[in-house]
Structure formats: structure tokens, C-alpha cells
Design an enzyme around this catalytic site. Structure first.
Site, PDB file in Angstrom:
ATOM      1  CD1 TRP A 138      -1.973   1.682   2.098  1.00  0.00           C
ATOM      2  CD2 TRP A 138      -3.657   0.108   1.566  1.00  0.00           C
ATOM      3  NE1 TRP A 138      -2.662   2.057   1.072  1.00  0.00           N
ATOM      4  CE2 TRP A 138      -3.506   0.907   0.554  1.00  0.00           C
ATOM      5  CE3 TRP A 138      -4.452  -0.871   1.411  1.00  0.00           C
ATOM      6  CZ2 TRP A 138      -4.216   1.000  -0.410  1.00  0.00           C
ATOM      7  CZ3 TRP A 138      -5.300  -0.981   0.267  1.00  0.00           C
ATOM      8  CH2 TRP A 138      -5.322   0.057  -0.787  1.00  0.00           C
ATOM      9  CG  ASP A 219      -3.431  -6.524   1.025  1.00  0.00           C
ATOM     10  OD1 ASP A 219      -3.352  -6.929  -0.479  1.00  0.00           O
ATOM     11  OD2 ASP A 219      -3.761  -5.710   1.218  1.00  0.00           O
ATOM     12  CB  ALA A 221      -0.435  -5.281  -2.458  1.00  0.00           C
ATOM     13  CE  LYS A 254       0.952  -0.791  -5.088  1.00  0.00           C
ATOM     14  NZ  LYS A 254       0.912   0.478  -4.219  1.00  0.00           N
TER      15      LYS A 254
HETATM   16  C1  LIG Z   1      -1.344  -3.310   1.388  1.00  0.00           C
HETATM   17  C2  LIG Z   1      -1.873  -2.975   0.072  1.00  0.00           C
HETATM   18  N1  LIG Z   1      -2.873  -3.807  -0.205  1.00  0.00           N
HETATM   19  C3  LIG Z   1      -3.682  -3.503  -1.642  1.00  0.00           C
HETATM   20  C4  LIG Z   1      -3.134  -2.524  -2.340  1.00  0.00           C
HETATM   21  C5  LIG Z   1      -4.119  -2.387  -3.463  1.00  0.00           C
HETATM   22  O1  LIG Z   1      -3.579  -2.085  -4.835  1.00  0.00           O
HETATM   23  P1  LIG Z   1      -4.568  -1.774  -6.008  1.00  0.00           P
HETATM   24  O2  LIG Z   1      -5.857  -1.413  -5.775  1.00  0.00           O
HETATM   25  O3  LIG Z   1      -3.808  -0.394  -6.545  1.00  0.00           O
HETATM   26  O4  LIG Z   1      -4.107  -2.945  -6.854  1.00  0.00           O
HETATM   27  C6  LIG Z   1      -2.213  -1.569  -1.954  1.00  0.00           C
HETATM   28  C7  LIG Z   1      -1.683  -0.416  -2.791  1.00  0.00           C
HETATM   29  O5  LIG Z   1      -1.278   0.521  -2.489  1.00  0.00           O
HETATM   30  C8  LIG Z   1      -1.616  -2.006  -0.641  1.00  0.00           C
HETATM   31  O6  LIG Z   1      -0.508  -1.149  -0.417  1.00  0.00           O
END
Ligand SMILES: Cc1ncc(COP(=O)(O)O)c(C=O)c1O
Length: 407
Positions: A138, A219, A221, A254
Site C-alpha cells: 500500500w 496489518d 485493515a 472499511k
Molecule cells: C493496507 C492498509 N492498511 C491500513 C490502512 C489504514 O486505514 P485507516 O487509517 O483509514 O483506518 C489502509 C487504508 O486504506 C490500508 O489499505
């Protein structure tokens, strides 16, 4: 001197930065007046009408929360303890109770906050440790964890020829890493490739991590976005059964549709309860020094949904609808692409999990999609299948085919 006769001042030496690779696409999309424009870039779920809804169960929990809230006094650096407990229990399942004394959890500013604080704590405890991220990963991973000052490296992950995980190469690299290094792993719905490890690959990875003394930074998410809340974390639980230490970054953006509320958590499992207790004090101090406390609302809402059997069931049903739609759009687009280019394999698009896949387009093709077709993708050519609908699928397929290499 500026036009107004002022000196440039303290910040006058700063240069304009390029737009964020993902957020910049959304900004360009919003500014495009073309009525047929399609945003396949941004990383949020969309329904058939192109909206990103708040699940009804979440709205219900919000109403109840606001009705009963008599004070907005501070929550404390670790945030909402019920949220922390319930969100970790959802991730670790039956393992959570046995690991409870060895787990230090802090509510964070979304999943990003969890990744950032986790990296900060690794730097405090082991400044020489290297964090290894998947290649690719990401777009915000490297900036987020790298800004802690730790060194970063990439491990092989994606095989663009098979569009699957380059598992042998990944394992070879893990086998070479020094004990104490940190390996950042996407628990499910790998962003940006959509290619996940299967259960037996997770079991192998868990064994290698444990044997080599590597520290997983998991991670999470997209729990519930690949298949369901349980299946999506099977790999995580295999790892948690094997290793003495792990970091887990959880996002509620999400699956709860809470994006802007910034709800997340960082759980760290340590080898002993005493270490976990010390870790909790460091988590709190790190948060206090950065932003003091997390925002309350999103986590309080998620805690309420998880704590109320009726709301929880309703939310899971809504999550299942989202997953079904993503799978349906994957199959639909793969079918439409295959109909246009029968000599090519698009089965990978249907096989991948979650919102993302890489189309494998070069920069010129991505620019052409944007400038000529008004179809927006980030610079890595990641597609968000939730941006596809029954209504736009023919056009999306036409546009993609128009920039694929010639027959
Ligand atoms: C792989 C991944 N990790 C972490 C996040 C972090 O999400 P947030 O900070 O919006 O909760 C995202 C958000 O797009 C993600 O795609």
C-alpha cells in the site's frame, strides 16, 4: 520579498510537494467535470449507486450512543477499553482470552495511527531493527512506518506473471532475514494486489517467523472484506499461535464504514505479562506525546455494535452484502474483459480478494485512461472493483481493453 513586500518567513523555503499518490487521484477526479467519469482509484467501498454508505447497524449504534452520552470529558491515551477488548477479540477469536495478559492494546487514530505507533515502539525498543514490507505494498505503508526513522526493505511478494503470490521467493527472503527484524504482512485483501496467502502458506510463514525469531507486524485493515469475519483472520490466528511477539494494526474504517471517524487499534502481544504491562505504558506515552488521545466516537460506536448481539448480527449481514457485491463485480468485469479479449486470461481478477487488483498497466496507459477516458486509477494501476457497477461495467471494460497491449 513577496509581491506584498513581505519576507518569505520561516516556511518560505518549503517547496510544493507532489500530490499524494492515492488522495491526489480523488482530487483530480472531483475536479473533472465529465459526466461519464469513473473513479477506480480511491480505497473505499462503493455500492451499486456509487455511494459509501454508513451501515444501518452503525447508524443505530450512533443514535443510541448520542442519546445516552452525558459528557465528552477526556477518554485517556489508551482510548475506550471496551472497544480495545472487543476489537482484539474479533481479530484473535478463541486465542484472545489466553493471550489477554500478554497483550497491550491502545485505541488509535485509524489503522494508520496503529501502524505509526507500532513503528515508533519498535524504534524505541529495537532501533536497529529493519521493517520488511511486501513488494509492492500500500502506497502509505513506507511513509507511515518509515517516518519512525527505522530502515525499510522490501520482500518479494507479487508475481506479475501469475498475478499470484511469489511464495517461493517470499520464503527465500524470510529465511535470510536476521532474527529481531520486523515483517509487515497484510492479513487479507492485500493492498494493492488482491493476492492473499492461502491457509497452508500462512502456516508455513508462521513456522518460518517463529523459527527465525522474526517479529510479525500484521496489518488488519479489511477483516470481513474477503470472505467473512472468521475466514479472513485464519492466517493471523495461525501466526498468533506460533510466535511469542507480534504487532497487530487494526482498522475499523472499511468494515464498519467509519472512515472519517478514525477508529483503529494497535495490539501488541509480548512473551510475558510483565512486558505487556510495560508496553502499555509506552503505548500511552507515545500517544500522549504525538496527539494525546484518540477520537472517541468511532471506537465507541464499533464497541457498541460488537457488544450488542442484535446490532452485531445486523452489521455482519450488511458486511456480507458488501462482500457479495465485490465478488460479483470482480466476476462481472472479468467476464466482460474476457469477452472482449478471449485470448487473454482475466481469471485472476475474479480470484483476487477484497477491493483491489493491479491491472498491470504502464504510466502512459494510466494517463491515457484518465485524460481520454476520464477513468481514474492511482499511479500503480490499482483498480478498486467496488468502483465498478452494473451500469458502468461495459464502459470500464471498453476503456481497460483500449489501453491493453495490442493483440
Ligand atoms: C493496507 C492498509 N492498511 C491500513 C490502512 C489504514 O486505514 P485507516 O487509517 O483509514 O483506518 C489502509 C487504508 O486504506 C490500508 O489499505
Amino acid at each position: 520579498m513577496t509581491a506584498a513586500g513581505q519576507l518569505p518567513g520561516m516556511f518560505g523555503g518549503l517547496e510544493l510537494l507532489p500530490p499524494d499518490p492515492i488522495l491526489g487521484v480523488s482530487a483530480a477526479f472531483r475536479a473533472d467535470p465529465d459526466p461519464g467519469k469513473v473513479d477506480l482509484g480511491v480505497g473505499v467501498y462503493r455500492d451499486e449507486a456509487g455511494n459509501t454508505p454508513v451501515p444501518a447497524a452503525v447508524r443505530e449504534a450512533e443514535r443510541a450512543l448520542l442519546a445516552g452520552q452525558s459528557s465528552k470529558t477526556y477518554v485517556g491515551p489508551a482510548g475506550n477499553p471496551e472497544f480495545n477488548e472487543r476489537i482484539v477479540a474479533m481479530a484473535l477469536g478463541p486465542l484472545a482470552a489466553g493471550l489477554r495478559e500478554r497483550t497491550a492494546t491502545i485505541q488509535t487514530v485509524g489503522g494508520c495511527g496503529a501502524l505509526r505507533i507500532g513503528a515508533e515502539l519498535v524504534r524505541v525498543a529495537a532501533p536497529g531493527a529493519v521493517i520488511h514490507v511486501s513488494d509492492p505494498t500500500w502506497a502509505n505503508h513506507e511513509p507511515l512506518v518509515g517516518s519512525s526513522g527505522l530502515s525499510l526493505q522490501r520482500y518479494p511478494y507479487y508475481d506479475s506473471a501469475t498475478r499470484g503470490v511469489a511464495f517461493e521467493r517470499m520464503l527465500d527472503r524470510l529465511e535470510q532475514l536476521p532474527g529481531g527484524d520486523v515483517v509487515l504482512l497484510h492479513v487479507c485483501c492485500h493492498n494493492p494486489t488482491g493476492a492473499d496467502l492461502d491457509r497452508s502458506q500462512w502456516a508455513t510463514v508462521a513456522e518460518v517467523l517463529a523459527r527465525r525469531g522474526l517479529v510479525p507486524f500484521l496489518d488488519l485493515a479489511y477483516q470481513g472484506f474477503a470472505d467473512d469475519l472468521e475466514a479472513d483472520v485464519a492466517g493471523l490466528r495461525l501466526v498468533a499461535e506460533r510466535v511469542p511477539t507480534l504487532l497487530l494494526a487494526i482498522s475499523c474504517s472499511k468494515n464498519f464504514g467509519l472512515y472519517r471517524e478514525r477508529a483503529g487499534a494497535l495490539a501488541i502481544v509480548a512473551p510475558t505479562a510483565a512486558t505487556a504491562r510495560a508496553l502499555a505504558t509506552h503505548q500511552a506515552r507515545t500517544a500522549r506525546r504525538m496527539y494525546s488521545m484518540p477520537p472517541d466516537h468511532g471506537a465507541a460506536v464499533a464497541a457498541r455494535v460488537l457488544g450488542d448481539p442484535g446490532l452485531r448480527e445486523a452489521w455482519q449481514a450488511e458486511l456480507a452484502v458488501m462482500v457479495a457485491r465485490m465478488k460479483a463485480m470482480r466476476a462481472l468485469l472479468a467476464g466482460r474483459l474476457a469477452a472482449r479479449r478471449p485470448e487473454r486470461d482475466f481469471g485472476w481478477l475474479a480470484r483476487h480478494r477484497g477491493m483491489f487488483s493491479l491491472l498491470g498497466l504502464d504510466a502512459a496507459a494510466i494517463a491515457r485512461l484518465r485524460e481520454v477516458e476520464h477513468v481514474y486509477l492511482p499511479p500503480d494501476g490499482r483498480i478498486n472493483v467496488a468502483g465498478v457497477s452494473e451500469e458502468n461495467v461495459e464502459r470500464v471494460a471498453d476503456c481497460i481493453v483500449s489501453v491493453l497491449d495490442p493483440r
